[in-house]
Design a protein around this motif. Structure first.
Motif, PDB file in Angstrom:
ATOM      1  N   GLY A   1       0.715  -1.204  -0.069  1.00 59.37           N
ATOM      2  CA  GLY A   1       0.003   0.031  -0.078  1.00 59.37           C
ATOM      3  C   GLY A   1       0.924   1.347  -0.033  1.00 59.37           C
TER       4      GLY A   1
ATOM      5  N   THR B   1      -7.926  -4.754   5.182  1.00 59.04           N
ATOM      6  CA  THR B   1      -7.027  -4.829   4.188  1.00 59.04           C
ATOM      7  C   THR B   1      -5.944  -3.666   4.472  1.00 59.04           C
ATOM      8  OG1 THR B   1      -8.327  -5.244   2.401  1.00 59.04           O
ATOM      9  CG2 THR B   1      -6.367  -4.296   1.798  1.00 59.04           C
ATOM     10  N   ALA B   2      -6.227  -2.545   5.033  1.00 59.23           N
ATOM     11  CA  ALA B   2      -5.304  -1.516   5.685  1.00 59.23           C
ATOM     12  C   ALA B   2      -4.534  -1.990   6.739  1.00 59.23           C
ATOM     13  CB  ALA B   2      -5.957  -0.245   5.806  1.00 59.23           C
TER      14      ALA B   2
ATOM     15  N   LEU C   1      -1.949  -4.368   5.400  1.00 60.89           N
ATOM     16  CA  LEU C   1      -0.601  -4.004   4.866  1.00 60.89           C
ATOM     17  C   LEU C   1       0.161  -2.982   5.879  1.00 60.89           C
ATOM     18  CD1 LEU C   1      -2.252  -3.099   1.344  1.00 60.89           C
ATOM     19  CD2 LEU C   1      -0.974  -5.040   1.925  1.00 60.89           C
TER      20      LEU C   1
ATOM     21  N   ALA D   1     -10.801   1.180  -0.702  1.00 58.86           N
ATOM     22  CA  ALA D   1      -9.581   0.875  -0.760  1.00 58.86           C
ATOM     23  C   ALA D   1      -8.568   1.926  -1.290  1.00 58.86           C
ATOM     24  CB  ALA D   1      -9.206  -0.402  -1.311  1.00 58.86           C
TER      25      ALA D   1
ATOM     26  N   ILE E   1      -4.402   1.988  -1.684  1.00 57.14           N
ATOM     27  CA  ILE E   1      -4.121   0.292  -1.828  1.00 57.14           C
ATOM     28  C   ILE E   1      -4.399   0.112  -3.230  1.00 57.14           C
ATOM     29  CG2 ILE E   1      -5.221  -1.754  -1.106  1.00 57.14           C
ATOM     30  CD1 ILE E   1      -5.983  -0.540   1.255  1.00 57.14           C
TER      31      ILE E   1
END
Length: 406
Positions: A118, A313-314, A317, A355, A360
């Protein structure tokens, strides 16, 4: 001989998408357990499925949002405005619940580390700057590069302009919308094979722990949806009507959520909701408009899915997200949820837009979409049940509020 060979395939096709996805998951687990080498080979099916999703998602968002706004009729009854306000509040609150749950129960996903990188923004100001620049991008470039912010802006703008177009033009746009929806359904039909490849490949590389991570992700998503259905939605209805909301809440859950859970389509559940509104003796001039409209724009379940999976997801990453930025995600998730298609798994295709707020890449975001399809057997069914039952709930709340004010 050919008839005997085709019989199992015909029987499998009659099962429907959900049982096929379950079979795909079970087959993927079996192959990964028995032959990791074979599992690595069939992972190509998952890669093809992800590529197909990446190809169709930008066109899907652009056409469906434009068609929905262009086809919106003017001169709505007064109570429609109250319903729309409740739709918006409910979706924003659902996104906020998802954000709080994601901070309290952070979830890590198993992603392709070669692609999982990211580029986190410096803060809210930079996010807003990037958001503004993304919004005014060239529409062709936006479609080619999957710039969902710009796609949404252009779709809304064109939809507003086309509201004054001729009936023939609107009909053509609606036909195009139906064609794109059909194309997406074809892609979704590949989900069992794609998920088979994804599960097999993921387990071959990461082991059974990856499946347990999906279970944690699913528990957060479903937990948020249950909280919204049984706590925040009743609170919103109480504030609107000043009456005990739970008899109405349970009536909507019984009459709408159960069928929506199995159809996995808000659009398919519209006739059920209209009949339920009739049984509840609501204003027909209101619910005949609010129910079909709600099937398109009232997507609290989708907002939960988008928010939870984006923040997961964040977190995976290592991207730090402050609460102010998370509140911005609530708004984006609510806005993105309004563009969800009527096909199963539509909310998953809008995760890349949310995202993108955190830098991302689309490749990583589509990996997350694929994970979403793995858990969609429960996630999408629960999401649709929440979305569809809330259409009736808020329509009834607005109608009763109108009756009290008269």
């Amino acid at each position: 001989m050919s008839t005997s060979l085709s019989a199992p395939f015909k029987a499998l096709n009659r099962l429907g998408l959900i049982p096929q996805i379950v079979i795909g998951i079970l087959c993927g687990i079996s192959v990964a357990t028995l032959s990791p080498e074979l599992a690595a080979s069939v992972s190509l099916l998952g890669q093809v499925f992800i590529s197909a999703l990446k190809a169709v998602a930008p066109v899907l968002v652009f056409v469906l949002v434009m068609a929905a706004i262009a086809g919106h009729q003017r001169g709505q009854p007064t109570q429609i405005h109250s319903v729309l306000v409740l739709y918006l509040i409910g979706t924003l609150v659902a996104a906020l619940v998802a954000v709080v749950a994601s901070f309290a129960l952070p979830t890590e996903l198993t992603l392709n580390t070669a692609q999982a990188s990211g580029n986190p923004p410096g803060g809210v100001v930079e996010i807003l700057r990037n958001l503004l620049l993304s919004a005014v991008a060239n529409p062709v470039s936006a479609l080619m590069n999957a710039n969902f912010i710009a796609i949404l802006v252009w779709a809304v703008s064109l939809g507003l302009v086309l509201r004054s177009a001729s009936a023939a033009t609107k009909g053509m746009i609606e036909d195009l919308s139906q064609a794109v929806s059909t194309l997406v359904r074809w892609v979704i039909r590949l989900a069992p094979l794609g998920i088979f490849g994804l599960v097999a490949g993921t387990l071959a590389e990461a082991g059974i722990g990856a499946l347990l991570e999906y279970a944690q992700l699913l528990s957060v998503i479903v937990g948020c949806m249950l909280f919204v259905a049984l706590v925040t939605n009743p609170l919103i209805v109480f504030l609107a009507t000043r009456q005990n909301p739970y008899p109405l809440v349970f009536s909507c859950l019984r009459g709408s959520a159960i069928t929506a859970f199995f159809t996995r389509s808000s659009a398919a559940n519209i006739p059920v909701n209209l009949e339920l509104c009739k049984r509840l003796k609501l204003d027909e001039d209101t619910y005949s408009i609010s129910i079909p409209l709600g099937a398109t724009i009232n997507m609290s379940g989708a907002a939960i899915t988008i928010s939870v999976m984006t923040l997961a997801t964040a977190h995976t990453l290592g991207i730090s997200v402050d609460f102010v930025t998370a509140l911005l995600l609530c708004v984006v998730s609510a806005l993105a949820a309004c563009g969800v298609s009527g096909v199963a798994g539509g909310s998953l295709l809008l995760i890349p837009m949310a995202a993108s707020l955190f830098g991302i890449s689309a490749d990583v975001a589509m990996q997350v979409v694929a994970i979403g399809f793995v858990i969609s057997v429960v996630q999408d069914s629960t999401e649709t049940a929440l979305n569809s039952s809330t259409d009736v709930l808020f329509t009834a709340a607005a109608s009763r509020r109108g009756e009290l004010s008269d």
